[in-house]
Structures are given as structure tokens and as C-alpha cells.
Design an enzyme around this catalytic site. Structure first.
Site: not given
Ligand code: PMP
Length: 468
Positions: A243, A408, A124, A220, A217
Site C-alpha cells: 500500500k 474486510c 479491518h 492505512q 494497525d
Molecule cells: N488493516 C487495514 C486497515 C487495511 O486496510 C488492510 C488492507 N486492506 C489490512 C489491515 C490488511 O493488509 P494486508 O492484506 O496487507 O495484510
């Protein structure tokens, strides 16, 4: 059926859905990789905290002391859920993105000229853009050259190319950053192997440790997979509570205690200092974890988020009965493992069904691993001749909440040659039903076949060139 699968008989989906408000609206909520839905108990919890509303660590009133207790307990619950040794390893931020940036700023002063950071094309943007900025924008201004390296993935299978990753990690790799699960391809990289590669790099950290640090990270990963930070051997793990059933606003950074102890905080100000130890000539920082809690925190958010973890156990194990929610009762590791394994199995059941049914739609390409057991609970796809954004809008007209765009995960879309960089994604969580998967896939099939579907599964005549 696979013995690890959760069948409808073993998963009381009606009881689980009873905890949520969205089913009454007829919503088919399949954008859970972006954010999950809040159970009614958590919304009610906000309200129930209002009569005792006060700041924490900043008052002698009963209200302040009680809220401080609940706030501090929240850290304990989060630490327990992750298998962290104690609350001292937990820092709270707004979200995963801020938690990852906190790692960047904590390590900022430690990078040496000629070092590198290794991350992957699966990330991401939150786990690539900060490292790109560090290497290309921030450190050069301090006269330091640090390389940002990206490990490839296999475009056919979506699996991380471990050989390529191994070739990028060397004795100048300070940090390896890897996703626990891709929010586009669904891929779940083998984190133990990544850990071993980082361990064997030979990089000498300023404190004498000989290995590269590993940042996972977990945005997910954590919501649907039993995660034990000590077994994983991660130095840092970030995830977001939005999430994982809780309302927006709280993200977690787990870090090894000695790293939080020795590194500089990201934010400076009130409450992160040792009581009274602020002088014109210098400042002493407070004990962990409060050294990483500058300024008035998201107090109610932290309390509600920790209770979301407790409720998660109840939903997975005893959905008609609160056992952990609303208490400070310790939760055994085995109980957490059992709860998370049940959630994983249900998510896998939904994902397998989506994969199988989507494959039958003409012109549709699914990205990432073909086997539901190798992916997290989402499926992203494109359909030849159809714009992904148009598909998501048409699905919405049919009552199905998909998401289109690059999610993203821009690097991975570019790597697959997707132009424009976009795909359509359905993502599932513990309250979704197999019937909802069918409603989503049937609606998509109808749209791709040129029909216009509206809520309730009825097709209406197409108006206009785009059919919407
Ligand atoms: N990493 C991953 C794998 C994600 O899916 C997301 C959210 N789509 C994020 C980071 C970022 O999360 P946040 O918007 O809560 O900072």
C-alpha cells in the site's frame, strides 16, 4: 485555500506520474487503499539485483555478502522511516495481517485467565479476527478464558466512541488494538488518547510494566501520514508495503525492543538461532532482529520495499531528481516529516474534492467523517436503489477502478446496518489527479442517472435491466 493544502502548483503531479507505468494505459487507479502502483524504478531495481542474486546470511561469496548488506540496510531504512531506535525493533513478514498474527503468537503464552483484549468496530478483519480467534478458539483450548471487547463508533460521524472505549479498558486489559485509519470510514482515531487510556489501565504485564500494550494497525495510516513510533508510544505497529508503492510481499511489524527481546517468536527454524547454539536439549535464539526472521526471507522484497521508502521521499520533495532512492543515505526525521506532510496534503486535496463532488449525487450516502482533514484518502458510499457491486462494475466499464464489497471492514458495515454488507469505495494516492477525481465522480453521476458510460467519458445506450 487552507495553507496546509498542496495546490497543483506546489505538487508537480506530471513529474510524479512520470515514475509510473499505469497512466500510459489510461487507467484511473482509484483502489489505492487495497494496493498502490509500483514506480518503474522499483521494478527496474528487481532486475538490477539479479546478477548478484544470492541468499543472505548463508554464504561467503561476494554476492551473498553484498546482498546481506543491502538486506540489513533495508531494516535500517525502515527503522529510520518509523523513528524506531534501531533495526532491532523491526520484524518483516508478508503483510499487515501476518504481522498482527505475529503479535498474537508472541503474546499467546502470557494471557492469564480473566484477561481481555480491547479492539474496535472500525477495524479491518485483520485486526479483529485474530483477536476473536485467540479469545474464542485458541485460548479456551488451553483452559483460559479471555474476553474480546469491541469499542463502538458514532454511526453519524464515523468517529471512535472514546467514552465507550474507556469503559472497556480495565485492569485486566492486556492489549488494546486500534486502527490508525479505517479503510472503510476513513476515520483516524486519536491514537494519543487511545495510548493514554491504555497507559492508565493498571494492567500488570508479566515483566512488571503497569499498562496495557497498544497495537496500532498502520496499514492505512503509514502510507500517507508522518508516523513516529516513539512519539506515538505504540508498543506494536503493523503495515504493508504493497500500500506504499512497493510490489506485494512485505509487511512490517515494529515493536518495542524489550518486547521483542522477551517474547517468544512466531516462527522457528533457520537463521533465527544463535550461531551454533542448537543442542538436543535446547536452542538459543539469535539477536534481534534476526530472532524474528526464521527461514529464508523475502530478500529482494525487503530491499525493494526499503527503497520504496527512499523513493517516496524523492517523489514528495524532488520528483524530477533522485536524492535518496538508490542510496543508503541517512534521512533526517524533519525530511521525512516534510515529505509525508506533503503527501498528506495532496491526498487531502483529492479527498476533499471527492467528498464535495460526490455529495451532489442524488441518493448517495457517504460514510465516515465529513471533513477531509479528519479522514484518510478514501471515500466509501452507497447509492439508494443501486447495488454497490454493480456500481463498481459500471465504473470499471467507464475506466474507473473503484472497489465494492465490505473491504474486510465487516464489523463496521454491520454496525451501520448495511445489508448486504457492502459499499463502493474510491481511494487516492500521491499520483492521482483532481481531474481523475472528476472523471470518477462524473462517471458515477452518469451511471446513477441511468446512463451507461464507457472509457473516455462517452455515454452509450443502456442494454438490459442492470444497464450493463
Ligand atoms: N488493516 C487495514 C486497515 C487495511 O486496510 C488492510 C488492507 N486492506 C489490512 C489491515 C490488511 O493488509 P494486508 O492484506 O496487507 O495484510
Amino acid at each position: 485555500m487552507n495553507p496546509t493544502d498542496t495546490s497543483s502548483a506546489e505538487w508537480d503531479i506530471a513529474a510524479v506520474r512520470d515514475h509510473f507505468l499505469f497512466p500510459a494505459e489510461g487507467r484511473v487507479v482509484t483502489n489505492n487503499a487495497a494496493s498502490t502502483q509500483p514506480p518503474r524504478e522499483l521494478l527496474e531495481l528487481y532486475r538490477s539485483l539479479a546478477p548478484g542474486y544470492e541468499n543472505v546470511h548463508r554464504g561467503q561469496s561476494d554476492a551473498s555478502r553484498e546482498l546481506t548488506r543491502l538486506f540489513e540496510d533495508a531494516y535500517d531504512t525502515i527503522a529510520q522511516f518509523l523513528g524506531a531506535p534501531s533495526r532491532r525493533s523491526v520484524a518483516l513478514y508478508r503483510n499487515t495481517t501476518e504481522a498482527i498474527n505475529a503479535v498474537l503468537y508472541s503474546l499467546l503464552t502470557e494471557f492469564r485467565d480473566g484477561d481481555n483484549v480491547v479492539t474496535t468496530m472500525l477495524e479491518h478483519n485483520s485486526n479483529y479476527v485474530p483477536w476473536s480467534a485467540l479469545c474464542r478458539d485458541i485460548l479456551p483450548r488451553f483452559g483460559r478464558r479471555v474476553d474480546c471487547r469491541l469499542a463502538r463508533f458514532d454511526p453519524e460521524t464515523g468517529e471512535l466512541d472514546l467514552e465507550h472505549l474507556a469503559s472497556l479498558i480495565d485492569a485486566r486489559t492486556k492489549l488494546v488494538c486500534c486502527t490508525g485509519a479505517s479503510n472503510f470510514l476513513g476515520t483516524r482515531p486519536p491514537l494519543e488518547t487511545v495510548r493514554d487510556l491504555a497507559d492508565a489501565s493498571g494492567y500488570v504485564q508479566p515483566n512488571g510494566e503497569e499498562r496495557s500494550y497498544l497495537l496500532v494497525d498502520g496499514a492505512q495510516l503509514v502510507p500517507g501520514t508522518f508516523t513516529d513510533v516513539q512519539a506515538l508510544g505504540a508498543d506494536y505497529l503493523a503495515f504493508s508495503f504493497h500500500k506504499l508503492l512497493a510490489p506485494f510481499g512485505v509487511g512490517v511489524l515494529y515493536a518495542r525492543e524489550h518486547l521483542l527481546e522477551s517474547s517468544l517468536p512466531f516462527l522457528y527454524g533457520g537463521d533465527m538461532i544463535a550461531e551454533g547454539r542448537v543442542f538436543p536439549g535446547g536452542v538459543e535464539y539469535g539477536p534481534l532482529p534476526w530472532k524474528y526472521a526464521a527461514g529464508t526471507p523475502n530478500i529482494l522484497g525487503a530491499i525493494v520495499s526499503a527503497q520504496a521508502l527512499r523513493l517516496l521521499h524523492d517523489l514528495a520533495l524532488t520528483p524530477t531528481q533522485a536524492h535518496y532512492f538508490g542510496t543508503g543515505r541517512p534521512i533526517e526525521r524533519e525530511t521525512t516529516r516534510r515529505a509525508m506532510d506533503r503527501i498528506s496534503a495532496w491526498n487531502r486535496h483529492l479527498t476533499a474534492r471527492a467528498l464535495e463532488r460526490l455529495e451532489a449525487i442524488p441518493g448517495l450516502t457517504i460514510y465516515g467523517p465529513g471533513d477531509a482533514a479528519r479522514r484518510t484518502s478514501l471515500v466509501a458510499f452507497t447509492v439508494a436503489g443501486h447495488d454497490s457491486g454493480d456500481l463498481a462494475h459500471a465504473l470499471n466499464d467507464a475506466g474507473v477502478e473503484a472497489r465494492a464489497g465490505c473491504h474486510c471492514a465487516t464489523l463496521a458495515h454491520h454496525a451501520l446496518g448495511l445489508t448486504p454488507a457492502g459499499s463502493c469505495r474510491l481511494s487516492f494516492y500521491l499520483y492521482n489527479t483532481p481531474e481523475e477525481v472528476d472523471v470518477a465522480v462524473d462517471a458515477l453521476a452518469a451511471i446513477v442517472a441511468g446512463r451507461r458510460r464507457v472509457r473516455g467519458g462517452r455515454d452509450v445506450p443502456v442494454v438490459g435491466p442492470a444497464g450493463r
